[in-house]
Design an enzyme around this catalytic site. Sequence first.
Site, PDB file in Angstrom:
ATOM      1  N   CYS A 182      42.202  39.791  36.514  1.00 48.82           N
ATOM      2  CA  CYS A 182      41.930  38.406  36.221  1.00 48.82           C
ATOM      3  C   CYS A 182      41.999  37.460  37.232  1.00 48.82           C
ATOM      4  O   CYS A 182      42.810  37.630  38.350  1.00 48.82           O
ATOM      5  CB  CYS A 182      42.609  37.904  35.038  1.00 48.82           C
ATOM      6  SG  CYS A 182      42.767  38.817  33.528  1.00 48.82           S
ATOM      7  N   ARG A 233      38.486  40.708  41.057  1.00 48.20           N
ATOM      8  CA  ARG A 233      39.881  40.712  40.483  1.00 48.20           C
ATOM      9  C   ARG A 233      39.602  41.130  38.729  1.00 48.20           C
ATOM     10  O   ARG A 233      40.709  41.440  37.995  1.00 48.20           O
ATOM     11  CB  ARG A 233      40.766  39.587  40.498  1.00 48.20           C
ATOM     12  CG  ARG A 233      41.241  39.404  41.818  1.00 48.20           C
ATOM     13  CD  ARG A 233      42.091  38.235  41.888  1.00 48.20           C
ATOM     14  NE  ARG A 233      43.285  38.591  41.260  1.00 48.20           N
ATOM     15  CZ  ARG A 233      44.688  38.734  41.740  1.00 48.20           C
ATOM     16  NH1 ARG A 233      44.635  38.781  43.260  1.00 48.20           N
ATOM     17  NH2 ARG A 233      45.646  39.299  41.285  1.00 48.20           N
ATOM     18  N   TRP A 293      39.776  40.509  33.005  1.00 53.87           N
ATOM     19  CA  TRP A 293      39.811  41.968  32.834  1.00 53.87           C
ATOM     20  C   TRP A 293      40.584  41.991  31.595  1.00 53.87           C
ATOM     21  O   TRP A 293      41.636  41.883  31.465  1.00 53.87           O
ATOM     22  CB  TRP A 293      40.708  42.477  34.003  1.00 53.87           C
ATOM     23  CG  TRP A 293      40.643  44.032  34.141  1.00 53.87           C
ATOM     24  CD1 TRP A 293      39.775  44.723  34.371  1.00 53.87           C
ATOM     25  CD2 TRP A 293      41.676  44.752  33.657  1.00 53.87           C
ATOM     26  NE1 TRP A 293      40.098  46.163  34.500  1.00 53.87           N
ATOM     27  CE2 TRP A 293      41.307  46.302  33.929  1.00 53.87           C
ATOM     28  CE3 TRP A 293      43.063  44.679  33.006  1.00 53.87           C
ATOM     29  CZ2 TRP A 293      42.013  47.206  33.442  1.00 53.87           C
ATOM     30  CZ3 TRP A 293      43.742  45.681  32.620  1.00 53.87           C
ATOM     31  CH2 TRP A 293      43.436  46.996  32.877  1.00 53.87           C
ATOM     32  N   ASN A 302      46.756  34.729  33.603  1.00 50.18           N
ATOM     33  CA  ASN A 302      46.591  36.139  33.924  1.00 50.18           C
ATOM     34  C   ASN A 302      48.036  36.805  33.566  1.00 50.18           C
ATOM     35  O   ASN A 302      49.036  35.912  33.492  1.00 50.18           O
ATOM     36  CB  ASN A 302      46.549  36.169  35.517  1.00 50.18           C
ATOM     37  CG  ASN A 302      45.271  35.632  36.194  1.00 50.18           C
ATOM     38  OD1 ASN A 302      44.614  35.654  35.272  1.00 50.18           O
ATOM     39  ND2 ASN A 302      45.298  35.948  37.380  1.00 50.18           N
ATOM     40  N   GLY A 303      48.099  37.921  33.256  1.00 51.26           N
ATOM     41  CA  GLY A 303      49.364  38.709  33.009  1.00 51.26           C
ATOM     42  C   GLY A 303      49.392  38.942  31.439  1.00 51.26           C
ATOM     43  O   GLY A 303      48.318  39.012  30.768  1.00 51.26           O
ATOM     44  N   GLU A 361      43.205  61.760  46.543  1.00 52.18           N
ATOM     45  CA  GLU A 361      42.539  60.508  46.998  1.00 52.18           C
ATOM     46  C   GLU A 361      41.033  60.656  47.007  1.00 52.18           C
ATOM     47  O   GLU A 361      40.501  59.685  46.346  1.00 52.18           O
ATOM     48  CB  GLU A 361      42.962  60.253  48.358  1.00 52.18           C
ATOM     49  CG  GLU A 361      42.347  58.742  48.939  1.00 52.18           C
ATOM     50  CD  GLU A 361      42.533  57.511  48.215  1.00 52.18           C
ATOM     51  OE1 GLU A 361      43.605  57.670  47.028  1.00 52.18           O
ATOM     52  OE2 GLU A 361      41.973  56.523  48.372  1.00 52.18           O
ATOM     53  N   LYS A 383      38.962  58.639  44.439  1.00 53.85           N
ATOM     54  CA  LYS A 383      37.642  57.760  44.970  1.00 53.85           C
ATOM     55  C   LYS A 383      36.272  57.886  44.049  1.00 53.85           C
ATOM     56  O   LYS A 383      35.661  57.193  43.537  1.00 53.85           O
ATOM     57  CB  LYS A 383      37.443  58.043  46.345  1.00 53.85           C
ATOM     58  CG  LYS A 383      38.413  57.346  47.189  1.00 53.85           C
ATOM     59  CD  LYS A 383      38.243  55.830  47.350  1.00 53.85           C
ATOM     60  CE  LYS A 383      39.275  55.149  46.567  1.00 53.85           C
ATOM     61  NZ  LYS A 383      40.567  55.133  46.699  1.00 53.85           N
ATOM     62  N   GLU A 409      36.538  56.971  40.168  1.00 52.38           N
ATOM     63  CA  GLU A 409      36.549  55.199  39.756  1.00 52.38           C
ATOM     64  C   GLU A 409      35.210  54.788  40.218  1.00 52.38           C
ATOM     65  O   GLU A 409      34.825  53.769  39.378  1.00 52.38           O
ATOM     66  CB  GLU A 409      37.704  54.741  40.780  1.00 52.38           C
ATOM     67  CG  GLU A 409      37.763  54.386  42.024  1.00 52.38           C
ATOM     68  CD  GLU A 409      39.027  53.469  42.768  1.00 52.38           C
ATOM     69  OE1 GLU A 409      39.467  53.933  43.597  1.00 52.38           O
ATOM     70  OE2 GLU A 409      39.368  52.864  41.711  1.00 52.38           O
ATOM     71  N   HIS A 435      46.293  79.262  39.282  1.00 47.58           N
ATOM     72  CA  HIS A 435      47.191  78.966  38.440  1.00 47.58           C
ATOM     73  C   HIS A 435      46.587  78.283  37.135  1.00 47.58           C
ATOM     74  O   HIS A 435      47.459  77.805  36.350  1.00 47.58           O
ATOM     75  CB  HIS A 435      48.495  78.321  38.848  1.00 47.58           C
ATOM     76  CG  HIS A 435      49.214  79.060  40.161  1.00 47.58           C
ATOM     77  ND1 HIS A 435      49.893  80.331  40.014  1.00 47.58           N
ATOM     78  CD2 HIS A 435      49.243  78.784  41.232  1.00 47.58           C
ATOM     79  CE1 HIS A 435      50.311  80.657  41.180  1.00 47.58           C
ATOM     80  NE2 HIS A 435      49.801  79.747  41.860  1.00 47.58           N
ATOM     81  N   LYS A 470      40.823  44.790  40.905  1.00 44.20           N
ATOM     82  CA  LYS A 470      41.255  45.187  42.213  1.00 44.20           C
ATOM     83  C   LYS A 470      42.880  45.172  42.080  1.00 44.20           C
ATOM     84  O   LYS A 470      43.363  46.118  42.997  1.00 44.20           O
ATOM     85  CB  LYS A 470      40.691  44.127  43.176  1.00 44.20           C
ATOM     86  CG  LYS A 470      41.350  44.195  44.527  1.00 44.20           C
ATOM     87  CD  LYS A 470      40.765  45.482  45.305  1.00 44.20           C
ATOM     88  CE  LYS A 470      41.363  45.944  46.480  1.00 44.20           C
ATOM     89  NZ  LYS A 470      41.163  47.211  46.796  1.00 44.20           N
TER      90      LYS A 470
HETATM   91  O1  M6R Z   1      47.545  46.971  45.621  1.00 46.81           O
HETATM   92  P1  M6R Z   1      48.020  48.325  45.628  1.00 46.81           P
HETATM   93  O2  M6R Z   1      48.093  49.190  46.713  1.00 46.81           O
HETATM   94  O3  M6R Z   1      49.302  48.104  45.362  1.00 46.81           O
HETATM   95  O4  M6R Z   1      47.168  48.935  44.292  1.00 46.81           O
HETATM   96  C1  M6R Z   1      47.469  50.042  43.855  1.00 46.81           C
HETATM   97  C2  M6R Z   1      46.515  50.707  43.209  1.00 46.81           C
HETATM   98  O5  M6R Z   1      46.200  50.092  41.781  1.00 46.81           O
HETATM   99  C3  M6R Z   1      45.090  51.053  43.771  1.00 46.81           C
HETATM  100  O6  M6R Z   1      45.335  51.693  45.223  1.00 46.81           O
HETATM  101  C4  M6R Z   1      44.157  51.699  43.055  1.00 46.81           C
HETATM  102  O7  M6R Z   1      44.769  52.966  42.788  1.00 46.81           O
HETATM  103  C5  M6R Z   1      42.789  51.567  43.870  1.00 46.81           C
HETATM  104  N1  M6R Z   1      41.634  51.094  43.011  1.00 46.81           N
HETATM  105  C6  M6R Z   1      42.177  52.825  43.997  1.00 46.81           C
HETATM  106  O8  M6R Z   1      41.001  52.903  44.857  1.00 46.81           O
END
Ligand code: M6R
Length: 613
Positions: A2, A27, A79, A105-106, A486, A490, A493, A509, A608
Amino acid sequence: MCGIMGYVGSEPAVDIVLAGLKRLEYRGYDSAGLGIVDDGRLAICKTPGRVKALADDVAKCWAPELRQRALAGIGHTRWATHGAPTRENAHPHLDAKGRLCLVHNGIIENFQALRARLEQEGHSFLSQTDTEVLAHLIGEFYEGDLLRAVCAALKHVEGAFGIAVLAAGKPDEIVVARRGSPIVLGLCETGALVASDAAAIMSLTRNLVYLEDHDVAVVHPGGIDVRSVDNVPVSRPVTVADWDTTAAEKGGYAHFMLKEIFEQPEALTNTLRGRLDPREGTAVLGGLDMTPREINEISRLVLLACGTSLHACQVAAYAFEELADLPVCVEQAAEFRYRNPIVRSTDLVVAVSQSGETADTLAAVREAQRKGARVASICNVVGSSIARESGRGVYLHAGPEIGVASTKAFTCQVLALSMMALKFGRCRRLTREQGLACCQAYEALPGVVRQVLEQHEAVRAIAGEIARANHVFYIGRGTLHPAAMEGALKLKEISYIHAEGYQAAELKHGPIALLQPDVPVVALANDPRSLDKTLGNMQECRARQAPVYAVVAAGETAANAVATRVLEVPRQPPLLASIPAAIVVQLLAYYAALARGCEIDQPRNLAKSVTVE
Ligand code: M6R
């Protein structure tokens, strides 16, 4: 998650707030809203969807004179946490008498109890949100002094928040408060600004005041008055922001994610700048503020992070073990706080976070500090909560990362952690020559990444095939195992293709049962030390008719006979093999998402910065 934006001054507030919200959209972006004070009355406009939809609604619903007249406003891009992304649930929310409005926010953790109590007292609510409950609660205490009402209400609230409140009849003040969710303030030529993220207001001011937890503040056109929640004045320093606002724009790229992938050579150069000592073969990390003796006395390293940052930690664990002879424990930050972890005074806890605002990582930092550990951090956002609360650490200097899918932060985190491993290694057991070899390898990384980026068309061709799949596996060994996870993250998401990252040997396994001709496998095999074994795993996949796309070190030809397609990347020391592999998996995800027509910078359901637990 947010975004909050507010303005009070001598210019029309609507356009300034909308422009700030646009910059914050990364955000949270499922609904948006704006509240202004006009002629002593509040006017609210809210809409499901993006800030653009809000701007269209504002233009439709509010006459041009009204938009010009209102000199104070607060806005929000959401969000969803409580309640669907509808107009009713969008912020701002009004109190029961419509005398004040609030953006938040929160999460208010005790909102159900508060709501039940207020309902018994006759309140009725229009939304499912915790935010509306807080607006009503503040309204209960409001007798003309907004600051006092906010302070009184917050004493009843559990949870995390950053809030901004505007009251009818108070066209020249916004009251803000922070507990666990960032609020930054600034004065510009025409008035004062409020935001949840400096990116929203940096085109108007460079002089920023970050609130601390439990701060409240009254923001007037000519000044900022910060107080404790007990209404005692407190002083907060002015921080001068040093990054360029153009860094937060797309610069000709179709998406922020693509720009951020391609700016990795420069980002890595910035992470390296001034930090290698080529005479002593070590790294200079002044922000860590630890003497060689203190480093020598560390008995265990605990790395805390979430998401992509967690994968960077899992890669770096190999470097700390190998270079610094240090036992390493990589912890998913959300688990750390709740399982009563064992922490010794000789442990060093390092929190890793791009944003520096991830609620789970911040909570884990606080838990580690409560248990007496020495805590450091690796963050990208300067002045972020985790950076400030840990008190010592290393900034990435990677520049703002706007795309929701983290890219340049990952490679820069791996580099920053590797430099830390080198420094620790030189204080413990590495020779100068071994240290020099590390320095050379780190210095070469921007060039290595450049070479991989040059192959983007070849990666795009593979992505075109992957884009047709419903399920994809990524496999790797050693540091390429977290790189595989990773890659899967990617792809999931931004392209919404189901993907899994596995240690290559682990596939047999169980998960191998899922392999068939339409389930591709991306094999990260560019560590020659484990190539033979990974080739065996690739054979197992091919035997189930799964297409295999292999990433190998330059000059390794053995994969040609096994894989459907092979991509060669520059040969790296095993501890750094994840860097070229990461570039490949980032490009794969980007181009697959592009082929599927997905919203790349703002994927569904994501934000984000994850500032709720
Ligand atoms: O800001 P941060 O690095 O603490 O964020 C952690 C995760 O929320 C962040 O890496 C998230 O997994 C990404 N969207 C992945 O691309």
